[in-house]
Design a protein around this motif. Structure first.
Motif, mmCIF file in Angstrom:
data_model
loop_
_atom_site.group_PDB
_atom_site.id
_atom_site.type_symbol
_atom_site.label_atom_id
_atom_site.label_comp_id
_atom_site.label_asym_id
_atom_site.label_seq_id
_atom_site.Cartn_x
_atom_site.Cartn_y
_atom_site.Cartn_z
ATOM 1 N N ILE A 95 13.260 -10.365 -2.350
ATOM 2 C CA ILE A 95 12.292 -9.270 -2.265
ATOM 3 C C ILE A 95 12.542 -8.210 -3.339
ATOM 4 C CG2 ILE A 95 11.805 -9.556 0.203
ATOM 5 C CD1 ILE A 95 13.717 -7.109 0.650
ATOM 6 N N LYS A 96 13.311 -8.546 -4.355
ATOM 7 C CA LYS A 96 13.614 -7.560 -5.401
ATOM 8 C C LYS A 96 12.352 -6.955 -5.994
ATOM 9 C CE LYS A 96 18.138 -8.881 -7.136
ATOM 10 N NZ LYS A 96 18.892 -9.369 -8.285
ATOM 11 N N ARG A 97 11.367 -7.804 -6.234
ATOM 12 C CA ARG A 97 10.139 -7.339 -6.892
ATOM 13 C C ARG A 97 9.369 -6.334 -6.030
ATOM 14 N NH1 ARG A 97 4.966 -10.832 -8.027
ATOM 15 N NH2 ARG A 97 5.282 -10.912 -5.816
ATOM 16 N N GLY A 98 9.347 -6.529 -4.739
ATOM 17 C CA GLY A 98 8.574 -5.652 -3.864
ATOM 18 C C GLY A 98 9.392 -4.613 -3.125
ATOM 19 N N TYR A 99 10.711 -4.608 -3.341
ATOM 20 C CA TYR A 99 11.594 -3.717 -2.584
ATOM 21 C C TYR A 99 11.183 -2.248 -2.673
ATOM 22 C CZ TYR A 99 15.645 -0.863 -1.452
ATOM 23 O OH TYR A 99 16.457 0.119 -0.939
ATOM 24 N N MET A 100 11.017 -1.730 -3.902
ATOM 25 C CA MET A 100 10.714 -0.302 -4.051
ATOM 26 C C MET A 100 9.361 0.036 -3.431
ATOM 27 S SD MET A 100 12.686 0.929 -7.527
ATOM 28 C CE MET A 100 11.360 1.838 -8.124
ATOM 29 N N ALA A 101 8.356 -0.807 -3.643
ATOM 30 C CA ALA A 101 7.037 -0.556 -3.046
ATOM 31 C C ALA A 101 7.124 -0.562 -1.525
ATOM 32 C CB ALA A 101 6.032 -1.598 -3.527
ATOM 33 N N GLN A 151 2.132 -4.549 8.794
ATOM 34 C CA GLN A 151 1.206 -4.406 7.669
ATOM 35 C C GLN A 151 1.945 -3.992 6.401
ATOM 36 O OE1 GLN A 151 -1.508 -6.040 9.390
ATOM 37 N NE2 GLN A 151 -2.230 -5.104 7.511
ATOM 38 N N ILE A 152 2.898 -3.090 6.559
ATOM 39 C CA ILE A 152 3.664 -2.614 5.406
ATOM 40 C C ILE A 152 4.430 -3.774 4.775
ATOM 41 C CG2 ILE A 152 5.556 -1.097 4.685
ATOM 42 C CD1 ILE A 152 4.613 0.765 7.051
ATOM 43 N N ALA A 153 5.110 -4.551 5.612
ATOM 44 C CA ALA A 153 5.880 -5.688 5.087
ATOM 45 C C ALA A 153 4.968 -6.718 4.436
ATOM 46 C CB ALA A 153 6.696 -6.332 6.214
ATOM 47 N N ARG A 154 3.873 -7.040 5.094
ATOM 48 C CA ARG A 154 2.947 -8.052 4.544
ATOM 49 C C ARG A 154 2.406 -7.626 3.191
ATOM 50 N NH1 ARG A 154 1.368 -12.848 4.798
ATOM 51 N NH2 ARG A 154 -0.796 -12.683 5.343
ATOM 52 N N ARG A 155 1.932 -6.390 3.107
ATOM 53 C CA ARG A 155 1.263 -5.929 1.890
ATOM 54 C C ARG A 155 2.242 -5.557 0.780
ATOM 55 N NH1 ARG A 155 -3.524 -8.120 2.299
ATOM 56 N NH2 ARG A 155 -4.655 -7.448 4.142
ATOM 57 N N ALA A 156 3.302 -4.846 1.115
ATOM 58 C CA ALA A 156 4.217 -4.366 0.071
ATOM 59 C C ALA A 156 5.137 -5.466 -0.448
ATOM 60 C CB ALA A 156 5.041 -3.195 0.580
ATOM 61 N N LEU A 157 5.588 -6.323 0.445
ATOM 62 C CA LEU A 157 6.492 -7.390 0.026
ATOM 63 C C LEU A 157 5.749 -8.677 -0.322
ATOM 64 C CD1 LEU A 157 9.353 -6.864 2.632
ATOM 65 C CD2 LEU A 157 9.381 -6.259 0.196
ATOM 66 N N GLY A 158 4.500 -8.791 0.128
ATOM 67 C CA GLY A 158 3.724 -9.991 -0.138
ATOM 68 C C GLY A 158 4.332 -11.227 0.509
ATOM 69 N N VAL A 159 4.877 -11.056 1.700
ATOM 70 C CA VAL A 159 5.551 -12.158 2.388
ATOM 71 C C VAL A 159 4.622 -12.812 3.417
ATOM 72 C CG1 VAL A 159 7.865 -11.214 2.044
ATOM 73 C CG2 VAL A 159 6.582 -10.599 4.097
ATOM 74 N N ALA A 160 5.016 -13.990 3.847
ATOM 75 C CA ALA A 160 4.269 -14.720 4.873
ATOM 76 C C ALA A 160 4.387 -14.007 6.220
ATOM 77 C CB ALA A 160 4.809 -16.147 4.989
ATOM 78 N N VAL A 161 3.537 -14.414 7.153
ATOM 79 C CA VAL A 161 3.494 -13.799 8.477
ATOM 80 C C VAL A 161 4.865 -13.817 9.141
ATOM 81 C CG1 VAL A 161 2.539 -14.031 10.811
ATOM 82 C CG2 VAL A 161 1.043 -14.270 8.821
ATOM 83 N N HIS A 162 5.514 -14.979 9.169
ATOM 84 C CA HIS A 162 6.809 -15.065 9.856
ATOM 85 C C HIS A 162 7.861 -14.172 9.208
ATOM 86 C CE1 HIS A 162 7.290 -18.039 6.643
ATOM 87 N NE2 HIS A 162 8.587 -17.883 6.780
ATOM 88 N N ALA A 163 7.830 -14.043 7.894
ATOM 89 C CA ALA A 163 8.786 -13.166 7.207
ATOM 90 C C ALA A 163 8.495 -11.702 7.523
ATOM 91 C CB ALA A 163 8.743 -13.410 5.707
ATOM 92 N N ALA A 164 7.216 -11.327 7.559
ATOM 93 C CA ALA A 164 6.850 -9.947 7.886
ATOM 94 C C ALA A 164 7.306 -9.603 9.307
ATOM 95 C CB ALA A 164 5.342 -9.744 7.746
ATOM 96 N N ILE A 165 7.144 -10.533 10.217
ATOM 97 C CA ILE A 165 7.614 -10.322 11.593
ATOM 98 C C ILE A 165 9.129 -10.149 11.593
ATOM 99 C CG2 ILE A 165 7.876 -11.418 13.863
ATOM 100 C CD1 ILE A 165 5.059 -12.655 13.368
ATOM 101 N N GLY A 166 9.814 -10.922 10.771
ATOM 102 C CA GLY A 166 11.266 -10.786 10.647
ATOM 103 C C GLY A 166 11.678 -9.413 10.139
ATOM 104 N N PHE A 167 10.944 -8.865 9.168
ATOM 105 C CA PHE A 167 11.265 -7.537 8.654
ATOM 106 C C PHE A 167 11.015 -6.463 9.708
ATOM 107 C CE2 PHE A 167 11.045 -9.639 4.510
ATOM 108 C CZ PHE A 167 12.199 -9.128 3.931
ATOM 109 N N VAL A 168 9.959 -6.644 10.501
ATOM 110 C CA VAL A 168 9.686 -5.700 11.591
ATOM 111 C C VAL A 168 10.834 -5.744 12.599
ATOM 112 C CG1 VAL A 168 8.160 -5.163 13.536
ATOM 113 C CG2 VAL A 168 7.189 -5.788 11.315
ATOM 114 N N ALA A 169 11.249 -6.952 12.962
ATOM 115 C CA ALA A 169 12.356 -7.101 13.915
ATOM 116 C C ALA A 169 13.641 -6.501 13.354
ATOM 117 C CB ALA A 169 12.552 -8.577 14.264
ATOM 118 N N LEU A 170 13.910 -6.752 12.084
ATOM 119 C CA LEU A 170 15.112 -6.199 11.461
ATOM 120 C C LEU A 170 15.076 -4.676 11.476
ATOM 121 C CD1 LEU A 170 17.765 -6.601 9.894
ATOM 122 C CD2 LEU A 170 16.382 -6.636 7.795
#
Length: 192
Positions: A95-101, A151-170
């Motif tokens: 996620i280096k590319r989308g980390y700051m966003a 929404q933040i994880a999906r849009r800013a990191l450009g990750v798949a649904v399961h990854a965005a859910i993982g970031f929310v959980a984290l």
């Protein structure tokens, strides 16, 4: 120092992100300077957060300086814990590319995410909602905040649904861990 214009633009971008508008993330200043200034959004969160502290103290009959200090420390540590953790794991998580966003969007969006909780606390403090009836509005506010985090994880990191859910959980687990750690340090229960 953040300017009034940057605050307005960033909160408008956060609202657009809440509405799930795909271009919203590009409206944030995700430059190096914008990244560091976004941490100043905590100043905008503080008044709303203070309402939630006062409500918790009134609801539980608390009047302890330790509780108040623990809550403020929890906010401060929670504000930086996930960004630091993700900075260390950015390469591993790809996620280096989308980390700051992501961090910029998360910081500014937190200003909006705390508002439903502050409104519930205010209504409780002035006696318009009985404490026994706070559970449902609080659960709804939490669900909205978790959706926003998704929404933040999906849009800013450009990750798949399961990854965005993982970031929310984290994010949630880091917040919970910080609250538990600070609570133990101060010897008080610190709800998130």
């Amino acid at each position: 120092m953040i300017t009034r214009g940057e605050i307005v633009r960033s909160l408008q971008a956060a609202w657009e992100l809440f509405l799930d508008r795909p271009q919203a993330v590009r409206q944030f200043d995700a430059s190096y300077g914008g990244f560091w200034r976004s941490f100043q959004a905590i100043v905008l969160i503080a008044p709303a957060y203070a309402l939630t502290i006062l409500d918790a103290m009134a609801e539980d009959g608390l009047d302890e300086p330790a509780f108040m200090a623990a809550k403020w420390l929890t906010l401060a540590l929670d504000w930086i814990a996930l960004p630091l953790l993700l900075a260390g794991l950015a390469g591993f998580l790809d996620i280096k590319r989308g980390y700051m966003a992501y961090i910029v969007a998360r910081n500014w969006s937190s200003v909006l995410a705390v508002l439903p909780f502050a409104a519930i606390s205010l209504l409780s403090l002035i006696g318009l909602i009985d404490a026994r009836l706070l559970f449902l509005p609080s659960i709804i506010a939490l669900a909205v905040a978790l959706r926003f985090s998704y929404q933040i994880a999906r849009r800013a990191l450009g990750v798949a649904v399961h990854a965005a859910i993982g970031f929310v959980a984290l994010d949630f687990l880091v917040s919970l861990g910080v609250a538990m750690l600070v609570g133990r340090l101060f010897g008080v229960a610190v709800p998130i």
